[in-house]
Design an enzyme around this catalytic site. Structure first.
Site, PDB file in Angstrom:
ATOM      1  N   LYS A   8      41.794  36.289  45.520  1.00 16.19           N
ATOM      2  CA  LYS A   8      41.260  35.340  44.543  1.00 16.19           C
ATOM      3  C   LYS A   8      42.060  35.486  43.263  1.00 16.19           C
ATOM      4  O   LYS A   8      42.121  36.567  42.672  1.00 16.19           O
ATOM      5  CB  LYS A   8      39.791  35.642  44.296  1.00 16.19           C
ATOM      6  CG  LYS A   8      39.156  34.777  43.230  1.00 16.19           C
ATOM      7  CD  LYS A   8      37.664  35.039  43.153  1.00 16.19           C
ATOM      8  CE  LYS A   8      37.023  34.229  42.062  1.00 16.19           C
ATOM      9  NZ  LYS A   8      35.574  34.516  41.960  1.00 16.19           N
ATOM     10  N   LYS A  46      41.869  31.772  47.500  1.00 15.10           N
ATOM     11  CA  LYS A  46      41.296  30.893  46.482  1.00 15.10           C
ATOM     12  C   LYS A  46      42.126  30.933  45.224  1.00 15.10           C
ATOM     13  O   LYS A  46      42.451  32.041  44.776  1.00 15.10           O
ATOM     14  CB  LYS A  46      39.875  31.384  46.205  1.00 15.10           C
ATOM     15  CG  LYS A  46      39.153  30.688  45.099  1.00 15.10           C
ATOM     16  CD  LYS A  46      37.812  31.350  44.909  1.00 15.10           C
ATOM     17  CE  LYS A  46      37.138  30.726  43.716  1.00 15.10           C
ATOM     18  NZ  LYS A  46      35.926  31.395  43.374  1.00 15.10           N
TER      19      LYS A  46
HETATM   20  C1  PBG Z   1      32.515  33.841  40.942  1.00 15.83           C
HETATM   21  C2  PBG Z   1      33.104  32.561  41.398  1.00 15.83           C
HETATM   22  C3  PBG Z   1      33.900  31.669  40.676  1.00 15.83           C
HETATM   23  C4  PBG Z   1      34.193  30.603  41.503  1.00 15.83           C
HETATM   24  C5  PBG Z   1      33.548  30.842  42.708  1.00 15.83           C
HETATM   25  N1  PBG Z   1      32.888  32.070  42.640  1.00 15.83           N
HETATM   26  C6  PBG Z   1      34.289  31.694  39.242  1.00 15.83           C
HETATM   27  C7  PBG Z   1      35.313  32.605  38.737  1.00 15.83           C
HETATM   28  O1  PBG Z   1      35.911  33.421  39.417  1.00 15.83           O
HETATM   29  O2  PBG Z   1      35.497  32.524  37.520  1.00 15.83           O
HETATM   30  C8  PBG Z   1      35.024  29.408  41.150  1.00 15.83           C
HETATM   31  C9  PBG Z   1      34.935  28.272  42.082  1.00 15.83           C
HETATM   32  C10 PBG Z   1      35.472  26.997  41.563  1.00 15.83           C
HETATM   33  O3  PBG Z   1      36.190  26.934  40.550  1.00 15.83           O
HETATM   34  O4  PBG Z   1      35.197  25.983  42.204  1.00 15.83           O
HETATM   35  N2  PBG Z   1      31.127  33.904  41.132  1.00 15.83           N
END
Ligand code: PBG
Length: 327
Positions: A199, A251
């Protein structure tokens, strides 16, 4: 020497020929719909940076979950947004069985049962007053190991509420192992883990932060990955597989297709990708201006993510795309 007259265009001549040789086909069952539920709402509320996506009330969440299942989506990913006064330093509302996310998991399970895969976000950022994915150490950094202890309790709370699969999205070291251990000791051996393995700390999450009313100041660069790094993603994936992940995810999706492809080559467990809020918002904004053909771009982007190697795709278009694909 004479060559045969080789013409690739022969296979593109009619729709039937093109359909016959199509290499990648997205199906509704591979799409997972992320959904937001906000504590205290009586009506769904629009999210301006995510046109078409809402913060649900408990009631509207049930209805939308039901409709998504009818459209044939493969899963739902639930995010809870607590009332502001229920945020605190440690994100305790995430552990509370009566906290908004745990309540919503129970609601949705009651509504759809095993008809789809009900997933929940195993992360603290929606629940902390500072908006970080974990608890803070004295110096203001996120304390990895103290956070793992909280994730362990949170995982058991979500499994108890009935979630089929937990989305471990916090990017703490050891979070998959700690989650697996906590679930097993509480006898939730069949609750599975979707690991947000790679991520990236990029700029594509902006609209999501609005959707969950994030309190974050600063960024997540001390725990999420640096966008230029691919080999590091493979290291993260290896660790998550070793720690017991059932599915690994990359992601964002479209800007990281090379990472998806590399992960796909690396593992034998399913690979997912998350088409995040910024990816969605860019297409919606362009389409609203009449600059792109919205439906074609949606389907093309999903096809590309699958072609790169993701067999599961989280997308805010899941329910609509499922319908388009069936039409
Ligand atoms: C963390 C989380 C995030 C997203 C999904 N789970 C936010 C982050 O890491 O700041 C982002 C998903 C998106 O932008 O659609 N709980």
């Amino acid at each position: 020497m004479s060559f045969p007259d080789i013409r690739p265009r022969r296979l593109r001549r009619t729709p039937a020929l093109r359909r016959l040789v199509e290499e990648t086909r997205v199906s509704p069952a591979e799409l997972v719909l992320p959904m937001f539920v906000k504590e205290g709402l009586t009506e769904p509320r629009a999210i301006s940076s995510l046109p078409g996506v809402v913060q649900h009330s408990r009631e509207s969440l049930r209805k939308a979950a039901h409709e998504a299942v009818r459209a044939g989506v493969g899963g739902l990913m639930l995010y809870g947004v607590p009332a502001n006064e229920n945020k605190d330093e440690t994100g305790s509302a995430g552990l509370d069985p009566d906290g908004i996310l745990n309540v919503a998991i129970r609601d949705v399970i009651e509504e759809v049962g095993d008809a789809t895969v009900v997933m929940s976000d195993l992360c603290l950022d929606e629940f902390t007053s500072h908006g970080h994915c974990g608890v803070l150490a004295a110096d203001g950094s996120v304390d990895n190991d103290a956070t793992l202890e909280i994730y362990a309790e949170m995982a058991v709370a979500q499994a108890t509420a009935g979630a089929h699969m937990l989305g471990a999205s916090g990017m703490m070291d050891g979070q998959i192992g700690a989650t697996r251990k906590a679930l097993d000791s509480a006898n939730f051996k069949d609750t599975s883990i979707l690991a947000y393995a790679a991520k990236y700390a990029g700029a594509f999450y902006g609209p999501f932060r609005q959707a969950v009313e994030s309190s974050l100041q600063g960024d997540r660069r001390q725990y999420q990955q640096d966008p230029p790094n691919l080999r590091e993603a493979l290291r993260e994936v290896d660790l998550d597989v070793a720690e017991g992940a059932d599915i690994v995810m990359v992601k964002p999706a479209l800007p990281y297709l090379d990472v998806i492809a590399a992960v796909r080559d690396r593992v034998t467990i399913p690979v997912a990708a998350y088409q995040v809020s910024g990816e969605y918002a860019m297409v919606e904004a362009a389409a609203a201006n009449g600059w792109v053909d919205r439906e074609r771009v949606i389907l093309e982007s999903l096809t590309s993510i699958k072609r790169a190697g993701a067999q599961i795709i989280l997308t805010y278009w899941a329910a609509e795309a499922a319908q388009l694909l069936r039409a």
